[in-house]
Design a protein around this motif. Structure first.
Motif, mmCIF file in Angstrom:
data_model
loop_
_atom_site.group_PDB
_atom_site.id
_atom_site.type_symbol
_atom_site.label_atom_id
_atom_site.label_comp_id
_atom_site.label_asym_id
_atom_site.label_seq_id
_atom_site.Cartn_x
_atom_site.Cartn_y
_atom_site.Cartn_z
ATOM 1 N N PRO A 34 0.809 -1.215 0.000
ATOM 2 C CA PRO A 34 0.000 0.000 0.000
ATOM 3 C C PRO A 34 0.841 1.263 0.000
ATOM 4 O O PRO A 34 0.344 2.344 -0.246
ATOM 5 C CB PRO A 34 -0.812 -0.125 1.299
ATOM 6 N N GLU A 35 2.147 1.140 0.318
ATOM 7 C CA GLU A 35 2.992 2.329 0.400
ATOM 8 C C GLU A 35 3.689 2.638 -0.923
ATOM 9 O O GLU A 35 4.022 3.781 -1.198
ATOM 10 C CB GLU A 35 4.067 2.135 1.480
ATOM 11 N N VAL A 36 3.961 1.623 -1.751
ATOM 12 C CA VAL A 36 4.746 1.806 -2.964
ATOM 13 C C VAL A 36 3.875 1.533 -4.179
ATOM 14 O O VAL A 36 3.261 0.473 -4.275
ATOM 15 C CB VAL A 36 5.972 0.868 -2.969
ATOM 16 N N PHE A 37 3.824 2.487 -5.091
ATOM 17 C CA PHE A 37 3.060 2.277 -6.320
ATOM 18 C C PHE A 37 3.968 1.668 -7.378
ATOM 19 O O PHE A 37 5.025 2.200 -7.681
ATOM 20 C CB PHE A 37 2.490 3.594 -6.842
ATOM 21 N N ASP A 38 3.562 0.546 -7.912
ATOM 22 C CA ASP A 38 4.288 -0.093 -8.993
ATOM 23 C C ASP A 38 3.274 -0.559 -10.027
ATOM 24 O O ASP A 38 2.070 -0.590 -9.758
ATOM 25 C CB ASP A 38 5.119 -1.269 -8.480
ATOM 26 N N PHE A 39 3.757 -0.921 -11.207
ATOM 27 C CA PHE A 39 2.875 -1.355 -12.280
ATOM 28 C C PHE A 39 3.501 -2.570 -12.942
ATOM 29 O O PHE A 39 4.389 -2.430 -13.785
ATOM 30 C CB PHE A 39 2.674 -0.230 -13.304
ATOM 31 N N PRO A 40 3.090 -3.773 -12.537
ATOM 32 C CA PRO A 40 3.691 -4.988 -13.093
ATOM 33 C C PRO A 40 3.617 -5.024 -14.612
ATOM 34 O O PRO A 40 2.594 -4.694 -15.207
ATOM 35 C CB PRO A 40 2.848 -6.108 -12.467
ATOM 36 N N ALA B 57 14.417 -3.181 -19.755
ATOM 37 C CA ALA B 57 13.394 -4.233 -19.790
ATOM 38 C C ALA B 57 13.875 -5.486 -19.076
ATOM 39 O O ALA B 57 13.115 -6.142 -18.358
ATOM 40 C CB ALA B 57 13.018 -4.544 -21.245
ATOM 41 N N GLU B 58 15.159 -5.829 -19.264
ATOM 42 C CA GLU B 58 15.723 -6.971 -18.545
ATOM 43 C C GLU B 58 15.704 -6.722 -17.031
ATOM 44 O O GLU B 58 15.401 -7.631 -16.240
ATOM 45 C CB GLU B 58 17.156 -7.222 -19.015
ATOM 46 N N LEU B 59 16.015 -5.498 -16.640
ATOM 47 C CA LEU B 59 15.988 -5.161 -15.222
ATOM 48 C C LEU B 59 14.573 -5.303 -14.667
ATOM 49 O O LEU B 59 14.375 -5.842 -13.568
ATOM 50 C CB LEU B 59 16.492 -3.733 -15.013
ATOM 51 N N GLY B 60 13.577 -4.819 -15.418
ATOM 52 C CA GLY B 60 12.200 -4.935 -14.968
ATOM 53 C C GLY B 60 11.763 -6.383 -14.833
ATOM 54 O O GLY B 60 11.043 -6.752 -13.891
ATOM 55 N N GLN B 61 12.206 -7.212 -15.758
ATOM 56 C CA GLN B 61 11.875 -8.631 -15.690
ATOM 57 C C GLN B 61 12.529 -9.288 -14.471
ATOM 58 O O GLN B 61 11.899 -10.063 -13.745
ATOM 59 C CB GLN B 61 12.329 -9.327 -16.975
ATOM 60 N N TRP B 62 13.797 -8.952 -14.240
ATOM 61 C CA TRP B 62 14.499 -9.476 -13.065
ATOM 62 C C TRP B 62 13.805 -9.035 -11.780
ATOM 63 O O TRP B 62 13.576 -9.837 -10.869
ATOM 64 C CB TRP B 62 15.949 -8.998 -13.084
ATOM 65 N N ASP C 86 10.708 -10.247 -7.013
ATOM 66 C CA ASP C 86 9.597 -9.841 -6.154
ATOM 67 C C ASP C 86 8.583 -10.976 -6.018
ATOM 68 O O ASP C 86 8.078 -11.250 -4.920
ATOM 69 C CB ASP C 86 8.936 -8.592 -6.725
ATOM 70 N N ASP C 87 8.281 -11.643 -7.130
ATOM 71 C CA ASP C 87 7.338 -12.765 -7.094
ATOM 72 C C ASP C 87 7.823 -13.878 -6.169
ATOM 73 O O ASP C 87 7.009 -14.572 -5.540
ATOM 74 C CB ASP C 87 7.118 -13.329 -8.495
ATOM 75 N N ASN C 88 9.146 -14.050 -6.110
ATOM 76 C CA ASN C 88 9.724 -15.092 -5.263
ATOM 77 C C ASN C 88 10.002 -14.628 -3.838
ATOM 78 O O ASN C 88 10.507 -15.398 -3.011
ATOM 79 C CB ASN C 88 11.025 -15.614 -5.891
ATOM 80 N N GLY C 89 9.695 -13.351 -3.562
ATOM 81 C CA GLY C 89 9.888 -12.826 -2.213
ATOM 82 C C GLY C 89 11.324 -12.616 -1.818
ATOM 83 O O GLY C 89 11.644 -12.599 -0.620
ATOM 84 N N VAL C 90 12.210 -12.429 -2.817
ATOM 85 C CA VAL C 90 13.636 -12.295 -2.510
ATOM 86 C C VAL C 90 14.236 -11.028 -3.126
ATOM 87 O O VAL C 90 15.455 -10.948 -3.309
ATOM 88 C CB VAL C 90 14.417 -13.537 -2.995
#
Length: 261
Positions: free
Chosen positions: A26-32, A59-64, A69-73
């Protein structure tokens, strides 16, 4: 939630099915998916290859970032380190146009899911093939960059830098590195005669529209209409701008911290 790819001429992914409420914090706005969407728009707009090299890196950085983030790491320190390496290469490009621009990741790129098509980008594979340490062009003095670059070059550089910070920090104009981004791009555009504006300027305008306030976004949309881009491309850009602004509205309302005007 799955997203169906667009079947338009430019094969730009359809944004209509993106769930704008899927925000992890809720604190950080991001757009997957932002970096992949911007990559596809830049590719469809035929952004010059010397700038597409940086778009590939971002784009590679965004994918990484998304995978971590999806893996919680996700390590924000590592994210910042990677972003700074790309930023150095972008500023180096302004004065070292013949030098290779290497982005040295600490994780082998082949471990990433190949979702981005680099087939039509000259030299884009240098980023994906370089692993470990290496020479990264040092940041050029910004005053020298401005004095040595044309308005067209500067607006492309702005677009690369603002895309990078949008991927690292989220497309939030409140972030210091993104504050005033739309106005800066629009001001650069005014220095380019109308009859000398290529269709590829739709990419910097997309960045400006994403980060602008209501008045700036209206100016962006008027400029997009004047570039003569294909209907598919113009619609994709306007759709991305609308989706991100809508997502930011929802985020700000949920956090009682409105920034949209």
């Amino acid at each position: 939630m799955s997203r169906a790819p667009s079947r338009g001429q430019h094969q730009i992914e359809d944004l209509d099915s993106i769930n704008i409420n899927m925000l992890d914090s809720p604190e950080v706005f991001d757009f997957p998916g932002l970096s992949a969407q911007l990559f596809e728009i830049a590719q469809a707009a035929h952004l010059p290859s010397e700038y597409m090299v940086h778009i590939v890196q971002i784009a590679e950085l965004g994918q990484w970032k998304q995978m971590q983030d999806d893996n919680g790491v996700l390590s924000y320190r590592e994210l910042a380190r990677r972003g700074q390496a790309i930023e150095r290469s972008i500023f180096g490009q302004a004065t070292l146009t013949t030098a290779p621009n290497y982005y040295p990741p600490s994780t082998p790129p082949h471990a990433l899911t190949p979702q981005i098509n680099y087939a039509h980008i000259p030299n884009a594979s240098t980023s994906a093939q370089f692993i470990g340490g290496g020479a990264v062009p040092q940041p050029a003095n910004f005053a020298a960059v401005v004095s040595q670059s044309s308005p067209l070059q500067l607006v492309y550089l702005d677009a690369c830098i603002f895309m990078l910070h949008s991927v690292v920090s989220g497309p939030n104009p409140r972030v210091p590195e993104l504050h005033g981004a739309a106005q800066q791009i629009l001001s650069r555009l005014q220095a380019i005669p109308a009859n000398q504006r290529p269709v590829s300027l739709i990419f910097p305008l997309c960045i400006a529209g994403i980060l602008g306030d209501n008045a700036e976004t209206q100016r962006v949309q008027a400029q997009i209409s004047s570039l003569g881009a294909s209907p598919d491309l113009a619609q994709a850009v306007n759709r991305l701008i609308a989706h991100i602004r809508q997502a930011r509205w929802a985020h700000e309302l949920n956090t009682s911290n409105p920034l949209m005007s």
